[in-house]
Design a protein around this motif. Sequence first.
Motif, mmCIF file in Angstrom:
data_model
loop_
_atom_site.group_PDB
_atom_site.id
_atom_site.type_symbol
_atom_site.label_atom_id
_atom_site.label_comp_id
_atom_site.label_asym_id
_atom_site.label_seq_id
_atom_site.Cartn_x
_atom_site.Cartn_y
_atom_site.Cartn_z
ATOM 1 N N ARG A 156 -0.572 -3.502 10.132
ATOM 2 C CA ARG A 156 -0.331 -1.991 9.509
ATOM 3 C C ARG A 156 -0.253 -0.880 10.710
ATOM 4 O O ARG A 156 -0.024 0.397 10.654
ATOM 5 C CB ARG A 156 -2.220 -1.919 9.012
ATOM 6 N N PHE A 159 0.962 -1.073 -0.095
ATOM 7 C CA PHE A 159 0.089 0.051 -0.381
ATOM 8 C C PHE A 159 0.775 1.614 0.056
ATOM 9 O O PHE A 159 1.733 1.309 0.511
ATOM 10 C CB PHE A 159 -0.247 -0.384 1.680
ATOM 11 N N MET A 186 -4.263 3.600 8.659
ATOM 12 C CA MET A 186 -4.908 4.171 7.419
ATOM 13 C C MET A 186 -4.526 5.389 6.265
ATOM 14 O O MET A 186 -4.184 5.546 6.162
ATOM 15 C CB MET A 186 -5.468 3.608 7.425
ATOM 16 N N ALA A 199 -12.693 -2.775 -1.713
ATOM 17 C CA ALA A 199 -11.558 -1.530 -1.481
ATOM 18 C C ALA A 199 -11.421 -0.375 -3.106
ATOM 19 O O ALA A 199 -10.884 0.962 -3.393
ATOM 20 C CB ALA A 199 -10.509 -1.614 -1.257
ATOM 21 N N LYS A 248 -9.717 4.125 -0.574
ATOM 22 C CA LYS A 248 -9.137 2.948 -0.579
ATOM 23 C C LYS A 248 -8.649 1.570 0.593
ATOM 24 O O LYS A 248 -8.867 0.894 0.692
ATOM 25 C CB LYS A 248 -8.663 2.905 -1.687
ATOM 26 N N LYS A 276 -8.195 -5.817 -2.378
ATOM 27 C CA LYS A 276 -10.038 -6.164 -1.799
ATOM 28 C C LYS A 276 -10.838 -5.677 -2.993
ATOM 29 O O LYS A 276 -10.383 -3.971 -3.249
ATOM 30 C CB LYS A 276 -10.869 -5.948 -0.647
ATOM 31 N N ARG A 291 5.544 3.754 1.704
ATOM 32 C CA ARG A 291 4.501 2.744 1.050
ATOM 33 C C ARG A 291 5.477 1.210 1.810
ATOM 34 O O ARG A 291 6.554 0.470 2.541
ATOM 35 C CB ARG A 291 5.558 2.015 -0.276
ATOM 36 N N ILE A 292 3.964 0.524 1.914
ATOM 37 C CA ILE A 292 4.651 -0.696 3.260
ATOM 38 C C ILE A 292 4.052 -1.935 2.499
ATOM 39 O O ILE A 292 2.828 -2.107 1.479
ATOM 40 C CB ILE A 292 3.583 -0.724 4.310
ATOM 41 N N LEU A 337 -11.838 0.781 3.468
ATOM 42 C CA LEU A 337 -12.393 -0.285 2.623
ATOM 43 C C LEU A 337 -11.515 -1.714 2.737
ATOM 44 O O LEU A 337 -12.059 -2.141 3.315
ATOM 45 C CB LEU A 337 -13.119 -0.074 1.591
ATOM 46 N N SER A 338 -10.077 -1.203 2.982
ATOM 47 C CA SER A 338 -9.013 -2.119 3.153
ATOM 48 C C SER A 338 -9.040 -3.042 3.916
ATOM 49 O O SER A 338 -8.351 -3.794 4.540
ATOM 50 C CB SER A 338 -7.792 -2.586 2.023
ATOM 51 N N ILE A 339 -9.426 -2.234 4.974
ATOM 52 C CA ILE A 339 -9.750 -3.260 6.317
ATOM 53 C C ILE A 339 -10.968 -3.775 6.854
ATOM 54 O O ILE A 339 -12.066 -3.101 6.274
ATOM 55 C CB ILE A 339 -9.646 -1.957 7.556
ATOM 56 N N ASP A 352 -7.372 7.898 -2.194
ATOM 57 C CA ASP A 352 -7.027 6.996 -1.553
ATOM 58 C C ASP A 352 -7.097 7.189 0.104
ATOM 59 O O ASP A 352 -6.973 5.357 0.906
ATOM 60 C CB ASP A 352 -5.601 7.860 -1.353
ATOM 61 N N VAL A 390 -4.273 -8.084 0.757
ATOM 62 C CA VAL A 390 -5.575 -7.644 1.330
ATOM 63 C C VAL A 390 -5.339 -6.299 1.516
ATOM 64 O O VAL A 390 -6.665 -5.525 1.650
ATOM 65 C CB VAL A 390 -4.412 -7.743 2.949
ATOM 66 N N PHE A 391 -4.515 -5.194 0.392
ATOM 67 C CA PHE A 391 -5.051 -4.244 0.289
ATOM 68 C C PHE A 391 -6.130 -3.787 -0.506
ATOM 69 O O PHE A 391 -6.774 -2.877 -0.944
ATOM 70 C CB PHE A 391 -3.708 -3.025 0.182
#
Lengths: 363, 363, 363, 363
Positions: free
Chosen positions: A134, A6, A345, B234, A238, B231, A11-12, A241-243, A235, B228-229
């Motif tokens: 995260r 992400f 996030m 998402a 997103k 999705k 960036r992670i 919503l990715s949680i 962003d 996972v990010f």
Amino acid sequence: MAGNTFGQLFRISTFGESHGTAIGVILDGCPAQLPIDLEFIQSELDKRRPGQSKITTQRKESDTVQILSGTFDGKSTGTPIAMLIPNEDQRSKDYSHNTDVYRPSHADYTYDAKYGIRDHRGGGRSSARETAARVAAGAIAKLLLKHYGIEIFAHVSAVGKINAPNLEQLPVEELLTTREENIVRCADPATAKQMVDCIDAIRKDGDTIGGKVSCIIRNCPVGLGEPVFDKLHADLGKAMLSINAVHGFEYGSGFSGSEMRGSEHNDVFIAGSNTPKTLTNFSGGIQGGISNGMEINFTVAFKPVATIMHNQQTINAAGEAAEIKGKGRHDPCVVPRAVVIVEAMAALVLADHLLRNKTSKLD
Amino acid sequence: MAGNTFGQLFRISTFGESHGTAIGVILDGCPAQLPIDLEFIQSELDKRRPGQSKITTQRKESDTVQILSGTFDGKSTGTPIAMLIPNEDQRSKDYSHNTDVYRPSHADYTYDAKYGIRDHRGGGRSSARETAARVAAGAIAKLLLKHYGIEIFAHVSAVGKINAPNLEQLPVEELLTTREENIVRCADPATAKQMVDCIDAIRKDGDTIGGKVSCIIRNCPVGLGEPVFDKLHADLGKAMLSINAVHGFEYGSGFSGSEMRGSEHNDVFIAGSNTPKTLTNFSGGIQGGISNGMEINFTVAFKPVATIMHNQQTINAAGEAAEIKGKGRHDPCVVPRAVVIVEAMAALVLADHLLRNKTSKLD
Amino acid sequence: MAGNTFGQLFRISTFGESHGTAIGVILDGCPAQLPIDLEFIQSELDKRRPGQSKITTQRKESDTVQILSGTFDGKSTGTPIAMLIPNEDQRSKDYSHNTDVYRPSHADYTYDAKYGIRDHRGGGRSSARETAARVAAGAIAKLLLKHYGIEIFAHVSAVGKINAPNLEQLPVEELLTTREENIVRCADPATAKQMVDCIDAIRKDGDTIGGKVSCIIRNCPVGLGEPVFDKLHADLGKAMLSINAVHGFEYGSGFSGSEMRGSEHNDVFIAGSNTPKTLTNFSGGIQGGISNGMEINFTVAFKPVATIMHNQQTINAAGEAAEIKGKGRHDPCVVPRAVVIVEAMAALVLADHLLRNKTSKLD
Amino acid sequence: MAGNTFGQLFRISTFGESHGTAIGVILDGCPAQLPIDLEFIQSELDKRRPGQSKITTQRKESDTVQILSGTFDGKSTGTPIAMLIPNEDQRSKDYSHNTDVYRPSHADYTYDAKYGIRDHRGGGRSSARETAARVAAGAIAKLLLKHYGIEIFAHVSAVGKINAPNLEQLPVEELLTTREENIVRCADPATAKQMVDCIDAIRKDGDTIGGKVSCIIRNCPVGLGEPVFDKLHADLGKAMLSINAVHGFEYGSGFSGSEMRGSEHNDVFIAGSNTPKTLTNFSGGIQGGISNGMEINFTVAFKPVATIMHNQQTINAAGEAAEIKGKGRHDPCVVPRAVVIVEAMAALVLADHLLRNKTSKLD
């Protein structure tokens, strides 16, 4: 392209399953010379970890984070910061009875269909345990934002049908203190009391309940967000919503804005101030996808946790009827632990856009 | 990293300002051998173009698309497909009176602050005109999805407080026909009538109104979406939130899901079917971020258009009070033209994830 | 993921086939406020265009570039800069005799195998015509570098076995003037004469010959290049190897460095200077993948052009023997036109790393 | 954008410094169901690890790898595979005497200038120790390639001016056996003997020497490589140039191809075979950037290691003259240990392009 990464500049990449050896994260792109406060990172993880109160899952994990690389003498060096969180209480035996069945509204079936592999030890990668990674990275993002004076605050704004009143314009420090004085993490004490009672009752029923988390960002510089696809709110959306368990996102006027007229929704500028401010803030601090200096605000909707303590009818991998027993450990309501995930996030999105904006014009 | 690119494997980059020579798009990553139906692409653009009815802006643009590369004998070749849409009716003189002022709830101020350049000819890159390029590329995405039997359908589900009833389980073909029989693009004729009347009244007031667009996706294969990010929901959420004027996104049970209990929200599997189906679909066709074969559904909230025909108080670049005159051409309600944009962005997300899923397991 | 995009922050996407309507490029990520000098861009294209001398192909293309977006009042606005170069002299009839055969050492077979589509009109996307789009974007990269005082200069350092002596430490302006005084673009006039004679003789033979282009970069700031995969020379190498007909890349001591001892190869620092300088420069201006402030230098090897004027034995798509006639237009030696392509790609790499380096440490 | 990630679909991110706790890698995008042979991964690392023979550094590291995630029952699950290699013998005291000086031809100065942080414990991130993480991930790439029958083999083709003869067309298995029978890893035993003697003499001198590694790839399917920037050889070149100490890359005819004529360089097709083959292979198995089914071959030039056992004049951070003592442990020649790194990077490139090619045309 797999989706475990992400961010663009900040960036992670996270890794790890709920029932494996460890989970963790690589953070690449953190500018050098940032003081990395390990205690702060751990304190953030403590807000997410299981077993912290009667209204969270009783899984025992200390969630102790180790930094493996990327720092020297307490500062970031510009190289990747790797962090590791060992899993301590896998207890995959709790799941041994569910080897072959698909739990309703979990990801068992979809992962099996996508990858052709069934890791029956538990949620694996789809478990919300992944979000600890995260939170660790988000804590460093917060340290970066703090360097620039940017503040982020989230709290539980709804549990089921119990809604908190809108936040007053209190300082973030004060809001944070109030929030941490109750186990549901709502900044309004009276509402918090009702929420705790509600969740406790639900828990005794062996059931679960949904809720909402609301977040504000203050002192965000003007200009963050990239037209046209990487709008700041796109962003943020997103990211939220990715949680796990999130089913909705709105910012500024949100869904209620769709019922308004332009003449009432337009945020009128106040003449004469040093930097442009607006009378109202239906734009939620973002116009054309770019921050305008006003407070950014958004709300995230979480569905109820799928793991309940009731027996449920379901199917096995052969499509035959099966029953799933209501065992194991679970959260009756996910939002108290989700508050810090939402903040993390949001911090990751802001940190990324802060760096991206460094090249928007010639210096 | 500038944000004018969307998608990973099925990837578009758009360019062009509302008052420049042309707008356009490069689509990279379209698999070779796909029949490219130029008439279909144009017909999609026709649904978005201005001037199509009394309830849309009267700006005159034919939005005629040209394909510059990437096809041979009517098929995609695997190389980038570039498409160009000339601007015909720039009429920047309409905007000459607004040279120095920041229009309320537009992106004038934020672009100026971010880039240090004020293109006073109009919205430039922040204009919704940019979405024509997305519709052109989205049409090709739809052709790809059609090859795999996937169907997408969106319609106007709300204008202000007028809400359409839930869609019946009619075939997409039939829904589409009904929708196109009214100028507001709602698949329920009775509601459509009310919506048109409402927008027309708002238009006569010189005002604007918000609304909602709802979208369904049928026959989506199981397995699309990347943990996972990335999705699936998402990426759909980000796609929708990147559309001008969108303030909210929800899928499946959405915001109302946050008020439910797990025992009522869980989607129970139906035993004995060939591929797993569920009795209810609060998951909106997506579990753990991955499509489960059920109908995907989501709703998008649009704020009211900021351009109104009233005089408004505002400021100029020096921060001084100024007045903005209610001139120019505008849409009283954006949702009738947004329907095809929502479909296009959904198609781009699906096409991208369809390709991404090709490498999820060994073949 | 299709490969028509280059760069991370200063990013180009090219499109177009040699025998289609047009070729072009979108440049995304150019900082706002950069003066965009269209005449300069055109003059760069003029150095690459066909038909410029007796030793280049006689295909007639004016390569006139149009800017479609991303500029206002002669400056970049921060939005994507799209540039279009129409194809004027497609003459695909020249290729009609080659419909079904695979030309030796061209990409006919590999494209057909990869995409299952045979565009028999010519090289299509594999044609070096695509590089015109890179030159246009590279010209803007040069304008950005010029803003920061960075200079790039390339010239023909070898044609076949004719090698130019090492460049003297003349000013870039002077080197450029000397280079442009001969049609082979070698900065050493005596060698240039031999090279022109050699290529002319090869041309009369209906044959082709390989060569080398060497490039220097001066006044590059210290610190460009990202460990560990995106080392500055790794990105330069990829950029050069992506140019048609390139078979080799070396920087600093290059291949001859592999024969040296550490004690002779180490670049000793000169004590007492304001910024560290080294006595020798076997490192080629880059250490650990990061520029060290010394002159960057590298050399690129080009194979001979595959199109020759001799009849050649080959096969058709069915694998049967076939003959290919020596018709059409071609370059007897590619390096005179490649000089500006090498510079353009170098400029794109430098511009990208210049922007990437803006976030290496806290400001 | 920081540069610690490599690959698009089969993507690795590495982390860790030479004198920190551990180094490691996350591999994202490995298709599910691939058998992950931990012993094979370890055996690859054993070929790179220090202390394996008299001609490598005597630093003691077992380089024992642990898999933290992404596998279940011995197979990949489609989720990120994280691997950890603890550092055992940091001995940073060896470097304590060099706290303030910049070692010649190392990255001390450039890292300090770029990040403003001096980690004086050693090479940190610029140390070749980082390549152990690449070898671990490359081993999994090799397992994927093996599934598709693709073979990779590299060996030392030159030490200083001692060059091995061209490889005969022996089976890879046989070449591998011969190579592993000598400590310099050259597949020609007679040359290997000379090379070992040369390196041993250099070592006794306290000096170092450069060399070359050559690599072949067999049974590569036709069609890998993406026009126009991500040509297969361009990505191979970048991969190789990202390895520490590499100063040059050539494939096929390479630099000598620049001296040839088209009529001798063109690879003529052999009529009548099932799949097109060519008589010669100056193209090195790649045409137009796409594999053509012939053997892929390339050569990589390594400069001599900068750490020598002589005292050297240098400067400190203040720019003053200083002397650096010839202490510590080092490799007299890097190529014997680099062979498996070259193979690993080649495998990563091939695995990535294999996956990328899955969507080149409709299925």
